[in-house]
Design a protein around this motif. Structure first.
Motif, PDB file in Angstrom:
ATOM      1  N   PRO A   1       0.775  -1.125  -0.024  1.00  0.00           N
ATOM      2  CA  PRO A   1       0.059   0.212   0.021  1.00  0.00           C
ATOM      3  C   PRO A   1       0.707   1.324  -0.174  1.00  0.00           C
ATOM      4  O   PRO A   1       2.095   1.161   0.604  1.00  0.00           O
TER       5      PRO A   1
ATOM      6  N   TRP B   1      -2.583  -4.215   8.387  1.00  0.00           N
ATOM      7  CA  TRP B   1      -3.179  -5.446   7.959  1.00  0.00           C
ATOM      8  C   TRP B   1      -2.957  -5.593   6.603  1.00  0.00           C
ATOM      9  O   TRP B   1      -2.670  -6.576   5.869  1.00  0.00           O
ATOM     10  N   GLN B   2      -3.393  -4.482   5.692  1.00  0.00           N
ATOM     11  CA  GLN B   2      -3.186  -4.701   4.195  1.00  0.00           C
ATOM     12  C   GLN B   2      -1.694  -5.015   3.675  1.00  0.00           C
ATOM     13  O   GLN B   2      -1.555  -5.848   2.935  1.00  0.00           O
TER      14      GLN B   2
ATOM     15  N   ARG C   1      -1.039  -8.617   1.739  1.00  0.00           N
ATOM     16  CA  ARG C   1      -0.879  -8.186   0.455  1.00  0.00           C
ATOM     17  C   ARG C   1       0.122  -9.329  -0.002  1.00  0.00           C
ATOM     18  O   ARG C   1       0.975  -9.451   0.459  1.00  0.00           O
TER      19      ARG C   1
END
Length: 84
Positions: free
Chosen positions: A10, A62-63, A67
């Motif tokens: 991200p 979390w992403q 990922r």
């Protein structure tokens, strides 16, 4: 000209914005608590900003942890036909 992202992470700019929300929201909350606990409109908005920033940091983490880089194994280069 826009730059294209090639990373699966991200964007770090989101994390910076969330951290700034937490810091900016903590200022009026700390000021209100230092003055004896009178929680007014500014402190309430600051608490909301801090909460939104904290949630954003958690979602960002979390992403980043979940990922995955797209795998090239198992791709079918046969034009849609099954390999047997």
């Amino acid at each position: 000209m826009s730059a294209h992202r090639r990373s699966s992470r991200p964007p770090i700019e989101e994390l910076i914005i969330y951290a700034l929300l937490v810091i900016t929201g903590a200022i009026p909350v700390a000021s209100a608590l230092a003055e004896g606990g009178a929680f007014g409109v500014e402190a309430t908005i600051g608490a909301i900003m801090g909460a939104v920033g904290a949630i954003g940091v958690v979602v960002f983490a979390w992403q980043a942890a979940h990922r995955r880089v797209p795998s090239t194994q198992g791709t079918d280069d046969g034009g849609g036909s099954r390999r047997r």
